[in-house]
Design an enzyme around this catalytic site. Structure first.
Site, PDB file in Angstrom:
ATOM      1  N   HIS A   1      -1.048  -5.921 -13.451  1.00  0.00           N
ATOM      2  CA  HIS A   1      -1.862  -6.940 -12.777  1.00  0.00           C
ATOM      3  C   HIS A   1      -3.312  -6.841 -13.239  1.00  0.00           C
ATOM      4  O   HIS A   1      -3.905  -5.775 -13.182  1.00  0.00           O
ATOM      5  CB  HIS A   1      -1.829  -6.746 -11.249  1.00  0.00           C
ATOM      6  CG  HIS A   1      -0.511  -7.096 -10.647  1.00  0.00           C
ATOM      7  ND1 HIS A   1       0.023  -8.354 -10.721  1.00  0.00           N
ATOM      8  CD2 HIS A   1       0.379  -6.364  -9.960  1.00  0.00           C
ATOM      9  CE1 HIS A   1       1.193  -8.383 -10.103  1.00  0.00           C
ATOM     10  NE2 HIS A   1       1.440  -7.178  -9.640  1.00  0.00           N
TER      11      HIS A   1
ATOM     12  N   TYR B   1      -4.189 -10.307  -0.842  1.00  0.00           N
ATOM     13  CA  TYR B   1      -4.588  -9.743   0.448  1.00  0.00           C
ATOM     14  C   TYR B   1      -5.173 -10.867   1.288  1.00  0.00           C
ATOM     15  O   TYR B   1      -6.115 -11.530   0.849  1.00  0.00           O
ATOM     16  CB  TYR B   1      -5.659  -8.667   0.259  1.00  0.00           C
ATOM     17  CG  TYR B   1      -5.142  -7.399  -0.423  1.00  0.00           C
ATOM     18  CD1 TYR B   1      -4.721  -6.310   0.326  1.00  0.00           C
ATOM     19  CD2 TYR B   1      -5.091  -7.307  -1.807  1.00  0.00           C
ATOM     20  CE1 TYR B   1      -4.246  -5.155  -0.284  1.00  0.00           C
ATOM     21  CE2 TYR B   1      -4.616  -6.152  -2.428  1.00  0.00           C
ATOM     22  CZ  TYR B   1      -4.192  -5.081  -1.658  1.00  0.00           C
ATOM     23  OH  TYR B   1      -3.719  -3.958  -2.268  1.00  0.00           O
TER      24      TYR B   1
ATOM     25  N   PRO C   1      -2.761   1.964   4.094  1.00  0.00           N
ATOM     26  CA  PRO C   1      -2.250   1.498   2.798  1.00  0.00           C
ATOM     27  C   PRO C   1      -3.027   0.340   2.163  1.00  0.00           C
ATOM     28  O   PRO C   1      -2.734  -0.042   1.028  1.00  0.00           O
ATOM     29  CB  PRO C   1      -0.806   1.075   3.122  1.00  0.00           C
ATOM     30  CG  PRO C   1      -0.765   0.873   4.596  1.00  0.00           C
ATOM     31  CD  PRO C   1      -1.801   1.766   5.187  1.00  0.00           C
TER      32      PRO C   1
ATOM     33  N   LYS D   1      -3.806   3.444  -2.148  1.00  0.00           N
ATOM     34  CA  LYS D   1      -4.308   4.691  -2.728  1.00  0.00           C
ATOM     35  C   LYS D   1      -3.453   5.933  -2.469  1.00  0.00           C
ATOM     36  O   LYS D   1      -3.608   6.947  -3.157  1.00  0.00           O
ATOM     37  CB  LYS D   1      -5.730   4.981  -2.191  1.00  0.00           C
ATOM     38  CG  LYS D   1      -6.773   4.022  -2.690  1.00  0.00           C
ATOM     39  CD  LYS D   1      -7.177   4.341  -4.115  1.00  0.00           C
ATOM     40  CE  LYS D   1      -7.991   3.257  -4.774  1.00  0.00           C
ATOM     41  NZ  LYS D   1      -7.263   2.455  -5.751  1.00  0.00           N
TER      42      LYS D   1
ATOM     43  N   TYR E   1     -10.562  -0.347  -6.703  1.00  0.00           N
ATOM     44  CA  TYR E   1      -9.150  -0.738  -6.642  1.00  0.00           C
ATOM     45  C   TYR E   1      -8.374  -0.177  -7.832  1.00  0.00           C
ATOM     46  O   TYR E   1      -7.250   0.313  -7.673  1.00  0.00           O
ATOM     47  CB  TYR E   1      -9.022  -2.266  -6.573  1.00  0.00           C
ATOM     48  CG  TYR E   1      -7.633  -2.688  -6.153  1.00  0.00           C
ATOM     49  CD1 TYR E   1      -7.243  -2.640  -4.819  1.00  0.00           C
ATOM     50  CD2 TYR E   1      -6.686  -3.098  -7.093  1.00  0.00           C
ATOM     51  CE1 TYR E   1      -5.967  -2.987  -4.421  1.00  0.00           C
ATOM     52  CE2 TYR E   1      -5.401  -3.452  -6.706  1.00  0.00           C
ATOM     53  CZ  TYR E   1      -5.047  -3.393  -5.369  1.00  0.00           C
ATOM     54  OH  TYR E   1      -3.771  -3.727  -4.985  1.00  0.00           O
TER      55      TYR E   1
HETATM   56  P1  RFL Z   1       5.955  12.235   0.914  1.00  0.00           P
HETATM   57  O1  RFL Z   1       6.356  11.035   0.088  1.00  0.00           O
HETATM   58  O2  RFL Z   1       5.879  12.083   2.367  1.00  0.00           O
HETATM   59  O3  RFL Z   1       6.982  13.396   0.533  1.00  0.00           O
HETATM   60  C1  RFL Z   1       7.021  14.609   1.261  1.00  0.00           C
HETATM   61  C2  RFL Z   1       8.413  15.206   1.128  1.00  0.00           C
HETATM   62  O4  RFL Z   1       8.459  16.442   1.829  1.00  0.00           O
HETATM   63  C3  RFL Z   1       9.665  16.502   2.583  1.00  0.00           C
HETATM   64  N1  RFL Z   1       9.464  17.435   3.727  1.00  0.00           N
HETATM   65  C4  RFL Z   1       9.929  18.689   3.741  1.00  0.00           C
HETATM   66  N2  RFL Z   1      10.627  19.390   2.836  1.00  0.00           N
HETATM   67  C5  RFL Z   1      10.951  20.672   3.158  1.00  0.00           C
HETATM   68  N3  RFL Z   1      10.601  21.257   4.335  1.00  0.00           N
HETATM   69  C6  RFL Z   1       9.908  20.586   5.271  1.00  0.00           C
HETATM   70  N4  RFL Z   1       9.582  21.166   6.425  1.00  0.00           N
HETATM   71  C7  RFL Z   1       9.528  19.239   4.979  1.00  0.00           C
HETATM   72  N5  RFL Z   1       8.843  18.297   5.658  1.00  0.00           N
HETATM   73  C8  RFL Z   1       8.815  17.223   4.890  1.00  0.00           C
HETATM   74  C9  RFL Z   1       9.909  15.069   3.009  1.00  0.00           C
HETATM   75  O5  RFL Z   1      11.287  14.857   3.336  1.00  0.00           O
HETATM   76  C10 RFL Z   1       9.476  14.320   1.747  1.00  0.00           C
HETATM   77  O6  RFL Z   1      10.542  14.110   0.837  1.00  0.00           O
HETATM   78  O7  RFL Z   1       4.557  12.825   0.427  1.00  0.00           O
HETATM   79  P2  RFL Z   1       3.896  12.872  -1.040  1.00  0.00           P
HETATM   80  O8  RFL Z   1       4.886  13.369  -2.059  1.00  0.00           O
HETATM   81  O9  RFL Z   1       2.605  13.547  -0.881  1.00  0.00           O
HETATM   82  O10 RFL Z   1       3.668  11.320  -1.450  1.00  0.00           O
HETATM   83  C11 RFL Z   1       2.726  10.538  -0.765  1.00  0.00           C
HETATM   84  C12 RFL Z   1       3.171   9.057  -0.761  1.00  0.00           C
HETATM   85  O11 RFL Z   1       4.500   8.996  -0.295  1.00  0.00           O
HETATM   86  C13 RFL Z   1       2.266   8.181   0.117  1.00  0.00           C
HETATM   87  O12 RFL Z   1       0.916   8.549  -0.031  1.00  0.00           O
HETATM   88  C14 RFL Z   1       2.370   6.673  -0.242  1.00  0.00           C
HETATM   89  O13 RFL Z   1       3.659   6.191  -0.001  1.00  0.00           O
HETATM   90  C15 RFL Z   1       1.341   5.863   0.544  1.00  0.00           C
HETATM   91  N6  RFL Z   1       1.459   4.412   0.310  1.00  0.00           N
HETATM   92  C16 RFL Z   1       0.926   3.818  -0.827  1.00  0.00           C
HETATM   93  N7  RFL Z   1       0.320   4.565  -1.776  1.00  0.00           N
HETATM   94  C17 RFL Z   1      -0.125   3.984  -2.942  1.00  0.00           C
HETATM   95  O14 RFL Z   1      -0.698   4.688  -3.794  1.00  0.00           O
HETATM   96  N8  RFL Z   1       0.027   2.631  -3.217  1.00  0.00           N
HETATM   97  C18 RFL Z   1       0.631   1.812  -2.309  1.00  0.00           C
HETATM   98  O15 RFL Z   1       0.809   0.635  -2.615  1.00  0.00           O
HETATM   99  C19 RFL Z   1       1.078   2.395  -1.047  1.00  0.00           C
HETATM  100  N9  RFL Z   1       1.679   1.633  -0.130  1.00  0.00           N
HETATM  101  C20 RFL Z   1       2.091   3.617   1.275  1.00  0.00           C
HETATM  102  C21 RFL Z   1       2.175   2.207   1.018  1.00  0.00           C
HETATM  103  C22 RFL Z   1       2.632   4.153   2.431  1.00  0.00           C
HETATM  104  C23 RFL Z   1       3.228   3.333   3.352  1.00  0.00           C
HETATM  105  N10 RFL Z   1       3.775   3.952   4.538  1.00  0.00           N
HETATM  106  C24 RFL Z   1       5.047   3.673   5.048  1.00  0.00           C
HETATM  107  C25 RFL Z   1       3.134   5.088   5.086  1.00  0.00           C
HETATM  108  C26 RFL Z   1       2.769   1.369   1.928  1.00  0.00           C
HETATM  109  C27 RFL Z   1       3.274   1.922   3.121  1.00  0.00           C
HETATM  110  C28 RFL Z   1       3.865   0.954   4.115  1.00  0.00           C
HETATM  111  C1  PHB Z   2       3.167  -2.470  -1.889  1.00  0.00           C
HETATM  112  O1  PHB Z   2       3.536  -3.120  -2.889  1.00  0.00           O
HETATM  113  O2  PHB Z   2       3.968  -1.880  -1.158  1.00  0.00           O
HETATM  114  C2  PHB Z   2       1.716  -2.405  -1.576  1.00  0.00           C
HETATM  115  C3  PHB Z   2       0.810  -3.084  -2.379  1.00  0.00           C
HETATM  116  C4  PHB Z   2      -0.545  -3.014  -2.091  1.00  0.00           C
HETATM  117  C5  PHB Z   2      -0.976  -2.272  -1.003  1.00  0.00           C
HETATM  118  C6  PHB Z   2      -0.069  -1.575  -0.211  1.00  0.00           C
HETATM  119  C7  PHB Z   2       1.294  -1.656  -0.497  1.00  0.00           C
HETATM  120  O3  PHB Z   2      -2.304  -2.209  -0.716  1.00  0.00           O
END
Ligand code: RFL
Ligand code: PHB
Length: 402
Positions: A76, A206, A298, A302, A390
């Protein structure tokens, strides 16, 4: 108990940060064992991030897992802001001297990393229960867990806490050694994943409308991801697919609302929004990475990107330790990572404040938000600030001036 497993780095958590760390260490000839509480299918079923900064894409290539994002990621060059019923493009590519973001799902990143780990025959213990960490204030840290009812122990040089916000690693640091900063927002995001073509395949959209925030994103040319701001009291069951699509349309400009292709949801969930940082990120021989140490709302996309850059800093520090016998990298890890994290925390908080409707922002607060949005799309300086953040700040902040 079986005889202890010996490794150099025990990684707790097989989310994106744990798997990427494992892969970067493997490339450098450093042994690691990953211990994960859930099954691989469960980890892959969590629908989360979708937008990767260039530094994250570069890291996937460095880790030898860049083929998927190169083949299937969508680049993008711009983002779009919708407010007062009108859409405005922000040319992030032009404003940052050619930088871009890539739409490629966290599920796909995780799947690519899992496949590489399996292909290399590297050890991952899935469905480990009662995971606990010990003695990280000394020279010989240990990890204990149960697998299939059998107690097991890992002896290691270091523990990487990559176990997310609710993990065991941060919770094991003695109270008083860690300082937490937190802000909870008075709304959540209701997200829908659907196998329909994205309404805006060339930009992430957005929206800020009187009815609240909205976001149009994508996973591929046939799979879309949409979000709307919802109340913290909302329940997913109260949101039929029809109700979701109707509400999303009402929050967009007329042209996008008309163009949107709707379909059945593959996944629908509500996520609360929070900003959180736990300092420091090193406690003796335990290092926290990714969501285990910090959360961003989110809005700025980041979270995954910060997890990836934490892992870059930590893997470089561990490589320096094993190859050059120097501890300066591990000593600086927390300070270096936190410097970038706080910048992303600030940006995510700011964009969240700008794009959402707050329960108490009638009157003056709303007028200031309107004025800021207007300024943002009419001032090149303001648009550049948005674009520069961004696409992601450089790994070393000094590079920003260059
Ligand atoms: P995770 O992905 O939570 O993985 C942690 C892992 O540890 C396991 N775990 C354990 N394992 C052993 N013993 C225990 N006691 C444990 N407790 C937990 C879990 O089962 C899991 O598998 O953390 P990690 O690896 O640091 O990754 C971080 C990302 O997942 C998170 O920051 C992003 O998903 C945030 N996020 C976004 N980030 C972006 O950079 N771009 C995006 O577009 C974006 N969109 C989002 C998002 C997060 C969202 N939600 C649901 C919070 C959109 C959403 C809606
Ligand atoms: C996504 O594609 O899930 C997404 C994109 C942009 C955001 C957060 C989530 O800021």
């Amino acid at each position: 108990m079986t005889s202890p497993i010996r490794t150099q780095v025990a990684i707790i958590g097989a989310g994106p940060s744990g798997l990427l760390l494992g892969q970067l260490l493997h490339k450098a000839g450093i042994d690691a064992v990953i211990v994960e509480r859930q099954s691989p299918d469960y980890v892959l079923s969590r629908i989360r991030a979708g937008i990767l900064e260039q530094v994250t894409v570069d890291l996937l290539h460095e880790a030898g897992v860049g083929q998927g994002v190169a083949a299937d990621g969508t680049v993008h060059h711009s983002i779009e802001l919708v407010f007062s019923g009108v859409r405005h493009a922000i040319d992030v590519h032009g404003l940052t001297g050619g930088k871009v973001v890539t739409a490629y799902g966290q599920t796909e990143v995780t799947r690519d990393l899992m496949a590489a780990r399996t292909a290399a025959g590297l050890p991952t213990v899935y469905e480990a229960s009662s995971v606990s960490i010990h003695d990280f204030d000394g020279q010989r840290p240990k990890v204990r867990f149960q697998k299939d009812g059998v107690e097991q122990e890992i002896e290691c040089d270091f523990i990487a806490g990559c176990d997310g916000f609710h993990g065991v690693c941060r919770a094991s640091v003695p109270e008083g050694s860690i300082k937490e900063y937190e802000k909870v927002y008075p709304f959540g995001w209701l997200g829908v994943l659907s196998d329909v073509p994205p309404v805006s395949p060339h930009a992430i959209v957005y929206g800020n409308s009187e009815r609240g925030f909205s976001l149009c994103s994508m996973r591929s040319m046939t799979r879309s991801r949409y979000y709307i701001q919802c109340s913290l009291e909302d329940k997913v069951d109260a949101w039929s697919d029809t109700r979701f699509w109707d509400e999303l349309r009402r929050r967009l400009d007329p042209e996008l609302a008309e163009r949107i292709v709707t379909g059945p949801s593959l996944e629908k969930s509500i996520a609360p929004l929070r900003s959180f940082v736990a300092e420091p990120m090193r406690h003796g021989r335990l290092f926290l990475c990714g969501d285990a140490a910090h959360i961003v709302p989110p809005t700025g996309a980041k979270g995954l990107n910060l997890a990836a850059t934490d892992v870059k800093y930590l893997s470089s520090a561990l490589i320096d330790y094993y190859k050059d016998h120097t501890e300066s990298g591990i000593d600086n890890y927390s300070t270096r990572a936190l410097s970038r994290i706080w910048r992303a925390e600030r940006f995510s908080w700011w964009l969240t404040s700008l794009m959402h409707r707050f329960p108490d922002s009638e009157g003056f607060g709303q007028k200031v938000q309107d004025a800021e949005l207007d300024y943002l799309v009419h001032s090149q300086a303001a648009s550049t600030t948005l674009a520069e953040n961004y696409v992601g700040l450089p790994l070393d902040f000094a590079e920003l001036r260059a």
